[in-house]
Design an enzyme around this catalytic site. Structure first.
Site, mmCIF file in Angstrom:
data_model
loop_
_atom_site.group_PDB
_atom_site.id
_atom_site.type_symbol
_atom_site.label_atom_id
_atom_site.label_comp_id
_atom_site.label_asym_id
_atom_site.label_seq_id
_atom_site.Cartn_x
_atom_site.Cartn_y
_atom_site.Cartn_z
ATOM 1 N N LYS A 241 45.219 61.877 -56.423
ATOM 2 C CA LYS A 241 45.460 62.394 -57.717
ATOM 3 C C LYS A 241 44.919 61.581 -58.808
ATOM 4 O O LYS A 241 44.725 60.416 -58.597
ATOM 5 C CB LYS A 241 46.820 62.746 -57.792
ATOM 6 N N ASP B 273 44.840 70.177 -63.135
ATOM 7 C CA ASP B 273 46.260 70.086 -63.071
ATOM 8 C C ASP B 273 46.623 70.269 -64.748
ATOM 9 O O ASP B 273 45.986 70.747 -65.374
ATOM 10 C CB ASP B 273 46.647 68.635 -62.607
HETATM 11 P P1 NDP Z 1 48.771 73.822 -67.885
HETATM 12 O O1 NDP Z 1 48.112 72.635 -68.698
HETATM 13 O O2 NDP Z 1 47.879 75.036 -67.651
HETATM 14 O O3 NDP Z 1 50.168 74.393 -68.468
HETATM 15 C C1 NDP Z 1 51.260 73.619 -68.377
HETATM 16 C C2 NDP Z 1 52.279 74.089 -69.135
HETATM 17 O O4 NDP Z 1 53.606 73.429 -68.910
HETATM 18 C C3 NDP Z 1 52.236 74.586 -70.552
HETATM 19 O O5 NDP Z 1 52.827 75.604 -70.888
HETATM 20 C C4 NDP Z 1 52.754 73.226 -71.330
HETATM 21 O O6 NDP Z 1 53.324 73.479 -72.288
HETATM 22 C C5 NDP Z 1 54.024 72.951 -70.189
HETATM 23 N N1 NDP Z 1 54.232 71.499 -70.069
HETATM 24 C C6 NDP Z 1 53.430 70.481 -69.825
HETATM 25 N N2 NDP Z 1 53.874 69.466 -69.994
HETATM 26 C C7 NDP Z 1 55.417 69.486 -70.314
HETATM 27 C C8 NDP Z 1 56.242 68.921 -70.746
HETATM 28 N N3 NDP Z 1 56.357 67.513 -70.730
HETATM 29 N N4 NDP Z 1 57.367 69.545 -71.285
HETATM 30 C C9 NDP Z 1 57.173 70.689 -71.494
HETATM 31 N N5 NDP Z 1 56.366 71.574 -70.961
HETATM 32 C C10 NDP Z 1 55.328 70.892 -70.742
HETATM 33 O O7 NDP Z 1 49.050 73.147 -66.312
HETATM 34 P P2 NDP Z 1 49.142 74.065 -64.981
HETATM 35 O O8 NDP Z 1 49.749 75.504 -65.370
HETATM 36 O O9 NDP Z 1 48.236 73.909 -64.304
HETATM 37 O O10 NDP Z 1 50.315 73.008 -64.322
HETATM 38 C C11 NDP Z 1 51.828 73.360 -64.395
HETATM 39 C C12 NDP Z 1 52.475 72.422 -63.406
HETATM 40 O O11 NDP Z 1 52.002 73.267 -62.202
HETATM 41 C C13 NDP Z 1 52.309 71.271 -62.968
HETATM 42 O O12 NDP Z 1 53.663 70.469 -62.715
HETATM 43 C C14 NDP Z 1 51.319 70.826 -62.172
HETATM 44 O O13 NDP Z 1 51.118 69.534 -61.545
HETATM 45 C C15 NDP Z 1 51.650 71.887 -61.205
HETATM 46 N N6 NDP Z 1 50.494 72.531 -60.223
HETATM 47 C C16 NDP Z 1 49.398 73.043 -60.786
HETATM 48 C C17 NDP Z 1 48.479 73.399 -60.052
HETATM 49 C C18 NDP Z 1 47.023 73.971 -60.411
HETATM 50 O O14 NDP Z 1 46.516 74.487 -59.536
HETATM 51 N N7 NDP Z 1 46.827 73.989 -61.600
HETATM 52 C C19 NDP Z 1 48.454 73.525 -58.358
HETATM 53 C C20 NDP Z 1 49.991 73.199 -58.021
HETATM 54 C C21 NDP Z 1 50.809 72.659 -58.803
HETATM 55 P P3 NDP Z 1 52.441 72.900 -73.780
HETATM 56 O O15 NDP Z 1 51.234 73.651 -73.996
HETATM 57 O O16 NDP Z 1 53.530 72.860 -74.957
HETATM 58 O O17 NDP Z 1 52.315 71.470 -73.288
HETATM 59 O O1 2IT Z 2 49.087 69.929 -57.788
HETATM 60 C C1 2IT Z 2 48.180 70.329 -57.194
HETATM 61 O O2 2IT Z 2 48.193 70.692 -55.948
HETATM 62 C C2 2IT Z 2 46.714 70.524 -57.944
HETATM 63 N N1 2IT Z 2 47.106 70.348 -59.050
HETATM 64 C C3 2IT Z 2 45.784 71.443 -57.269
HETATM 65 C C4 2IT Z 2 44.922 70.470 -56.537
HETATM 66 C C5 2IT Z 2 43.828 70.990 -56.219
HETATM 67 O O3 2IT Z 2 42.825 70.057 -55.594
HETATM 68 O O4 2IT Z 2 43.279 72.205 -56.213
#
Ligand code: NDP
Ligand code: 2IT
Length: 448
Positions: free
Chosen positions: A129, A169
């Site tokens: 990561k 992420d």
């Molecule tokens: P994005 O940046 O697209 O969206 C993040 C969302 O979460 C936004 O709405 C943001 O609000 C909110 N958020 C982030 N930090 C905070 C915080 N500290 N407090 C409150 N709200 C928060 O990210 P993703 O959708 O890609 O990721 C969301 C989650 O999913 C994370 O935990 C990530 O690790 C996990 N994840 C993502 C994957 C992926 O493929 N993208 C794969 C597996 C897991 P704001 O805009 O106000 O910050």
């Molecule tokens: O938390 C996760 O699994 C991710 N942000 C996606 C990682 C990836 O390599 O697609």
């Protein structure tokens, strides 16, 4: 949650001592170690070879300066990270997070979780990561581009198709991956699509990668519901966040007959009892990069609750899809009291240990992140397969592969929990199942 086995307790104390102040990392390690007592009882070789101690120590940790200039020409300094955690099963694989809260402890918790998640996918990927404390909010496109170029100017020497393959992420999506890919290509003079995943569709990306985490998490919950002879049909659902994972969770839940009534961002909560208007959310978030509050300008009947707590809204299915520790013990108790029967973690470690205990004690269907959100990285691995074969698959074919992977992860976790005497406990199932495969590979590789 259980207790750490006495044979393992000392290892956890050692992790605390060696990694002071990294509270999220401690939390992620403890949750896994609590599951491993029965595993080491069956496999004394894991103790002899110190597999647990080795898994808790990243293979390599890179921390670097990221200098860049804002639009006013002022010099800015951020910190970049890449933690290459474990390569027993394949090249390091995992996302990059750009968020002001990022420090080593966050990247290490995410990297640690990633190892077990990637193992669960059944695909040949190790765990890693990275990210930065850069805050993309309020930055112009040009500023984001200059930051990404500077970040890649250091990162490029550490990554590669067979070494380490970053992706997105929080704060890193298609735009950022594009800028980083462009810089990688320029520095190395190589068109090497396999070095990053989450790429655009015309330059090596895979169909379904954008949708994959949200779709996958929903498929996982669907399997948990099926195991209880239930389904999404007619279920009221809440999904925290309004980013990539939240959006495609809402989309798939709706396709499966559920009704999503609330989502959020770090400022507040949108509640729309008629069911969320996903086209509007996509337009606001993906196209215009605005705040979720603006939803109410189009839908006057919807409520915006500034600084609200989404977990107070009654639902049957909750899908935390924002960030770590967003559901505490009290929130979990509120969810259960209000009739929540299933929780699927789209986010990484969104529930505190107290919250997890509430869900397990209540025996609701609780799908921990390392199992439930594995569809994102799994589809990244499918992107790598397509890149290696200079191929591109159809949406339907790729989505079916994703669904099959999630069904398989569910049944492996379910069966492992039964085998170890904790039926329905997907935390135990996921931790044990993810761990054993890595541990066996490490034993086979000798002392490395
Ligand atoms: P994005 O940046 O697209 O969206 C993040 C969302 O979460 C936004 O709405 C943001 O609000 C909110 N958020 C982030 N930090 C905070 C915080 N500290 N407090 C409150 N709200 C928060 O990210 P993703 O959708 O890609 O990721 C969301 C989650 O999913 C994370 O935990 C990530 O690790 C996990 N994840 C993502 C994957 C992926 O493929 N993208 C794969 C597996 C897991 P704001 O805009 O106000 O910050
Ligand atoms: O938390 C996760 O699994 C991710 N942000 C996606 C990682 C990836 O390599 O697609």
């Amino acid at each position: 949650m259980g207790q750490v086995d006495e044979k393992i307790e000392g290892m956890y104390q050692e992790v605390l001592k060696r990694n002071p102040g990294e509270t999220e990392f401690h939390q992620a390690v403890l949750e896994v170690l609590e599951s491993l007592g029965p595993v080491v009882a069956k496999h004394p070789e894991f103790l002899e070879r110190k597999i647990i101690q080795r898994i808790c120590e990243p293979e390599r940790q890179i921390i670097f300066r990221v200098p860049w200039q804002n639009d006013k020409g002022e010099v800015q300094i951020n910190r970049g990270f890449r933690v290459e955690f474990n390569s027993a099963l394949g090249p390091y694989k995992g996302g990059l997070r750009f968020h002001p809260s990022v420090y080593l402890g966050i990247i290490k918790f995410l990297g640690f979780e990633q190892c077990f998640k990637n193992s669960l996918t059944g695909l040949p990927i190790g765990g890693g990561k990275g990210g930065s404390d850069f805050d993309p909010k309020g930055k112009t496109d040009d500023e984001v581009m200059r930051f990404c170029q500077s970040f890649m100017t250091e990162l490029y020497r550490h990554i590669g198709e067979h070494t380490d393959v970053p992706a997105g992420d929080i704060g890193v999506g298609g735009r950022e991956i594009g800028y980083m890919f462009g810089q990688y290509k320029r520095i190395t003079n190589r068109y090497e699509p396999g070095v990053l995943t989450g790429k655009g569709l015309t330059w090596g990306g895979s169909l379904v990668r954008t949708e994959a985490t949200g779709y996958g998490a929903t498929f996982f919950v669907n399997e948990m519901l099926k195991a209880r002879k239930d389904s999404f049909d007619g279920k009221i659902c809440t999904v925290s966040g309004s980013g990539n994972v939240a959006i495609y969770t809402i989309e798939k839940i709706t396709q499966l007959g559920g009704k999503c009534v609330a989502c959020s961002d770090s400022n507040g909560v949108i509640y729309d009892e008629k069911g969320l208007d996903l086209d509007l959310i996509k337009q606001l978030k993906e196209v215009e990069r605005r705040r979720i509050q603006d939803y109410t300008a189009t839908h006057k009947h919807a409520k915006y609750i500034a600084k609200g707590n989404i977990w107070e809204i009654p639902c049957q299915v909750a899908m935390p899809s924002a960030t770590q520790n967003e559901i505490n013990g009290k929130d979990a108790a509120t969810l259960v009291k209000n009739g929540c029967i299933a929780v699927g973690e789209g986010a990484n470690m969104p529930t505190t240990p107290e919250g997890v205990k509430v869900f397990l004690d209540a025996r609701i269907a609780y799908g921990p992140g390392k199992a439930a959100n594995a569809g994102g990285v799994a589809t990244s691995a499918l992107e790598m397969q397509q890149n290696a074969g200079r191929d591109s698959w159809t949406f339907e074919y790729t989505e079916k592969k994703l669904e099959d992977i999630m069904i398989n992860i569910h049944s492996n976790c379910y069966e492992t929990a039964e085998e170890y005497g904790a039926p329905g406990n997907y935390v135990l199932g996921a931790n044990i199942c993810g761990f054993i495969k890595i541990a066996n590979a490490m034993v086979a590789h000798g002392l490395v």
